[in-house]
Write an enzyme that holds these catalytic residues in place. Sequence first.
Site: not given
Length: 477
Positions: A143, A273, A309, A312
């Site tokens: 990030h 995502e 993910e 997730h």
Amino acid sequence: MKSSNFVLLVLFLNVVSNIVAAAPPTCPADIGSDCATSSGEWEGEFFPGIPEIKYEGPSSKNPLAFKWYNAEEEILGKKMKDWMRFSVAFWHTFRGTGGDPFGAPTKAWPWEDGTNSLAMAKRRMRANFEFIKKLGVDKWCFHDRDIAPDGKTIEETNANLDEVVALANELQGKRIRPLWGTAQLFHHPRYMHGAATSSELGVYVYSAAQVKKAMEVTQYLGGENYVFWGGREGYQSLLNTDMERELNHMARFFEAAVAYKKKIGFNGTLLIEPKPQEPTKHQYDWDAATAANFLRKYGLIDEFKLNIECNHATLSGHSCHHELETARINGLLGNIDANTGDPQIGWDTDQFMMDVGEATLVMLSVIKNGGLAPGGFNFDAKLRRESTDVEDLFIAHIAGMDTLARGLRNAAKLIEDGSLSELVRKRYQSFDSELGAEIEAGKADFEVLEKKAIAWGEPKVASAKQELAEMIFQSAL
């Protein structure tokens, strides 16, 4: 003769001793060391005593060696490293503190000085590349705000980022590249209502500027993908939310991102995502199916893929295998954040995947997809709060890589054996008929089907053989 040999040996040992004494010492990567250069930047080993990680095979008891991941070994016609394309997540590995909602940080890495200064950012970046090289991978993810600190203005923040990125570009050399980059649009208070879906125009504008810069530096570093994670793109209550307007704004934001990607000639894949909630009560990219529907509605289906993910997936009520297959059959499987959750804990624990059965299911989807390139497996996973040794960073990644490598080997066995695929084929073999072919081609209407139903009478229903399927699967583990 013996006496002269002894004298020669003594002279030789003295020479070696002098050479060793003259060699520069290996400096520990702690803030108290005197290894700083004239520029004030520390240079040396951040992980002294940790060798380059090698493959030693399943019988090895060495915690700092691969038992199952053999990078150059071919599985189903492709090298393991090409199936996997492993990546280190900068934020968890080098910014993870061990803190949680109920406790203070527990990690005190020796190179940290407790600040988020530009000098500290550069030190972390040096540690990052030493770690990557010793682990033996060639990809990393970041990030923007994790690798460089915020400034007082956008210009100052961008200048900080440029300085750290220039160092990263120097350190990564010709072999290492980012698997993907992204903008952190969830931590700063300005993003409390979201970024692209914020009710404040100024926040939307600021978000666009931040993504523009993050995409530029990802391209500069040779990144292969760019990710959007909408952690606060959603709502806490519909009573004060215009959901339709927010979704429209998010679509416009993505359209602008696609346009800018094309304008600057960035050839990377744009990834979304999915995650259902946490930190927002309801996030708009709830799961793979929701994200696919959003992309179709706004005509963006050909411009994006999904970064799935596993943790997730479970938070949204699905298995990782389900989410991967949903993405795959929609032509959207682009990347995998390799982690898992704890079934006894209801939040996103971001644990390294250690379940070989889960890894095997993951790799079945990856093989069906023909691989993930230009995506890969990013270890969006962190050490447990109680794991505080520098060595643990290596052990966790080694174990995660070995688990997925075992999954690949098991999936290959299942495919080569053919029993499981044959069971599935037989289950649907009634559709391998003339009428079945007409149905699947969309050529059989209800009148035709009604006539067949009357002629055939009550249909026979065969066993699904679920236990047999599970037996076959378990036999490969």
